[in-house]
Design a protein around this motif. Structure first.
Motif, PDB file in Angstrom:
ATOM      1  N   VAL A 244       0.844  -1.196   0.000  1.00 35.05           N
ATOM      2  CA  VAL A 244       0.000   0.000   0.000  1.00 35.05           C
ATOM      3  C   VAL A 244       0.880   1.247   0.000  1.00 35.05           C
ATOM      4  O   VAL A 244       1.877   1.320   0.725  1.00 35.05           O
ATOM      5  N   ASP A 245       0.512   2.225  -0.790  1.00 35.37           N
ATOM      6  CA  ASP A 245       1.189   3.514  -0.774  1.00 35.37           C
ATOM      7  C   ASP A 245       1.169   4.066   0.651  1.00 35.37           C
ATOM      8  O   ASP A 245       0.135   4.048   1.328  1.00 35.37           O
ATOM      9  N   TYR A 246       2.309   4.555   1.114  1.00 34.67           N
ATOM     10  CA  TYR A 246       2.459   4.954   2.515  1.00 34.67           C
ATOM     11  C   TYR A 246       1.441   6.011   2.927  1.00 34.67           C
ATOM     12  O   TYR A 246       0.772   5.873   3.965  1.00 34.67           O
ATOM     13  N   ARG A 322      -8.389  -1.379  -2.071  1.00 38.12           N
ATOM     14  CA  ARG A 322      -8.568  -2.466  -3.046  1.00 38.12           C
ATOM     15  C   ARG A 322      -7.894  -2.188  -4.387  1.00 38.12           C
ATOM     16  O   ARG A 322      -7.198  -3.054  -4.934  1.00 38.12           O
ATOM     17  N   ALA A 323      -8.061  -1.012  -4.925  1.00 42.54           N
ATOM     18  CA  ALA A 323      -7.534  -0.716  -6.258  1.00 42.54           C
ATOM     19  C   ALA A 323      -6.023  -0.820  -6.314  1.00 42.54           C
ATOM     20  O   ALA A 323      -5.451  -1.127  -7.364  1.00 42.54           O
ATOM     21  N   VAL A 325      -4.023  -2.963  -4.390  1.00 45.36           N
ATOM     22  CA  VAL A 325      -3.378  -4.252  -4.073  1.00 45.36           C
ATOM     23  C   VAL A 325      -4.117  -5.494  -4.556  1.00 45.36           C
ATOM     24  O   VAL A 325      -3.504  -6.540  -4.742  1.00 45.36           O
ATOM     25  N   HIS A 326      -5.435  -5.399  -4.736  1.00 45.12           N
ATOM     26  CA  HIS A 326      -6.217  -6.625  -4.886  1.00 45.12           C
ATOM     27  C   HIS A 326      -5.824  -7.439  -6.111  1.00 45.12           C
ATOM     28  O   HIS A 326      -5.737  -8.673  -6.042  1.00 45.12           O
ATOM     29  N   SER A 327      -5.593  -6.800  -7.203  1.00 44.28           N
ATOM     30  CA  SER A 327      -5.270  -7.548  -8.434  1.00 44.28           C
ATOM     31  C   SER A 327      -3.806  -7.975  -8.494  1.00 44.28           C
ATOM     32  O   SER A 327      -3.448  -8.838  -9.297  1.00 44.28           O
ATOM     33  N   ARG A 328      -2.966  -7.413  -7.644  1.00 46.87           N
ATOM     34  CA  ARG A 328      -1.519  -7.688  -7.716  1.00 46.87           C
ATOM     35  C   ARG A 328      -1.116  -8.903  -6.901  1.00 46.87           C
ATOM     36  O   ARG A 328      -0.182  -9.613  -7.280  1.00 46.87           O
ATOM     37  N   TRP A 329      -1.773  -9.116  -5.774  1.00 44.40           N
ATOM     38  CA  TRP A 329      -1.364 -10.222  -4.899  1.00 44.40           C
ATOM     39  C   TRP A 329      -2.502 -11.173  -4.565  1.00 44.40           C
ATOM     40  O   TRP A 329      -2.267 -12.261  -4.111  1.00 44.40           O
TER      41      TRP A 329
END
Length: 329
Positions: A244-246, A322-323, A325-329
């Protein structure tokens, strides 16, 4: 402390375990061995019986510290370690080599001072490894040789976890799961339950974001991965702040503060949220001192979270996280 069965290992593992990456001294800033050992002892005093380590944490130093504590305790402890990241280069073909794996295992046996490893996990190997049945055959060989009691995998992606549990002797999966990483609950937990695979949750506090202690100007040690790996410069980006972006994470944490019960820290709240999922066998937050270790264990005794709280966390994830991280991992 409460205990849950760790899949087909049959172990009754403490709901809160101890993640010992931080005490290795190579990716979380400065450490002090005497304080780290005290943290391990404090966790065990409070009922922790599951400790997770790896051969690359401090180049074996973490394993050696765990071995010291194990010798000093009379309680039965379950020690999980990992292998594979010492490959140079870290490529799939290196895992499909029995001598490589045997060498890693024998080094961990020496570091942990045991005749057989309780649980060996492949350490986030390249995705191609999960399509190589020979690798898992090598692990079966090491079990037959008496060097391993059980084996599992540590994964980056849900898709890797789903592939791994198709192999009949994979007994555990270690996976990132927290309030900023909900995909495992949506896409993996049911399959793990069906196959009686133990789930070990790592990065439960999103590299500390979910402690609520960080600010925009928080400074991290030069040796701390939260300083040098925010964009995946050294290893998978998902290992740092869960990908997640900090700044986004800080904003989400501020929204979470209103949900934390009185008398509870945000870290304890985040750990209790994970324990709301019955498929989870154990959670392995890190602790670099006894105070952190004790705070973590207390999460096991918190009251269950309300349905409204669970819904609001889901909504926060859907809106803010969600936008990313969800599709990446």
């Amino acid at each position: 402390m409460h205990y849950r069965t760790l899949g087909r290992t049959g172990w009754n593992a403490s709901e809160i375990g101890f993640g010992s990456w931080g005490i290795g001294g190579d990716a979380w800033g400065q450490t002090d061995d005497s304080v780290a050992l005290a943290a391990l002892h404090k966790a065990i005093d409070e009922g922790v019986n599951f400790i997770d380590t790896a051969d690359v944490y401090g180049n074996g130093h973490s394993e050696q510290l765990v071995a010291r504590v194990r010798k000093e305790r009379s309680e039965p402890l379950f020690i999980a370690t990992k292998a594979g990241r010492r490959l140079k280069p870290h490529v799939a073909s290196g895992y499909n080599n029995l001598e490589n794996l045997r060498g890693f295992v024998e080094r961990s046996l020496r570091n942990l001072d045991v005749e057989a490893l309780d649980l060996l996990q492949l350490h986030c190997p390249p995705s191609e490894v999960y399509d190589m049945p020979e690798v898992f055959g090598h692990l079966d060989t090491l079990v037959h040789e008496g060097k391993l009691k059980n084996y599992g995998v540590s994964v980056e992606k849900v898709e890797e976890a789903l592939k791994a549990i198709q192999y009949p002797n994979v007994k555990t999966v270690q996976i990132i799961f927290n309030m900023f990483r909900l995909k495992p609950a949506e896409a993996f937990f049911a399959a793990a339950r069906e196959r009686n695979v133990g789930i070990i949750v790592r990065v439960p506090l999103a590299s500390g974001l979910l402690t609520g202690k960080f600010k925009s100007d928080t400074q991290f040690d030069a040796k701390d991965h939260r300083n040098f790996n925010r964009h995946g410069e050294s290893f998978d980006q998902g290992e740092t702040f869960s990908g997640v972006d900090y700044e986004t994470g800080l904003q989400a944490v501020e929204e979470l503060r209103d949900l934390v019960p009185e008398g509870t820290t945000m870290a304890q709240f985040a750990l209790r949220w994970i324990l709301m999922f019955p498929e989870v066998s154990t959670v392995i937050p890190g602790a670099k001192n006894p105070e952190q270790a004790s705070g973590n264990t207390q999460a096991a005794n918190l009251a269950p979270l309300s349905d409204d709280t669970m819904r609001r966390i889901q909504d926060l994830y859907d809106r803010r996280i969600r936008a990313q991280v969800h599709s990446r991992w």
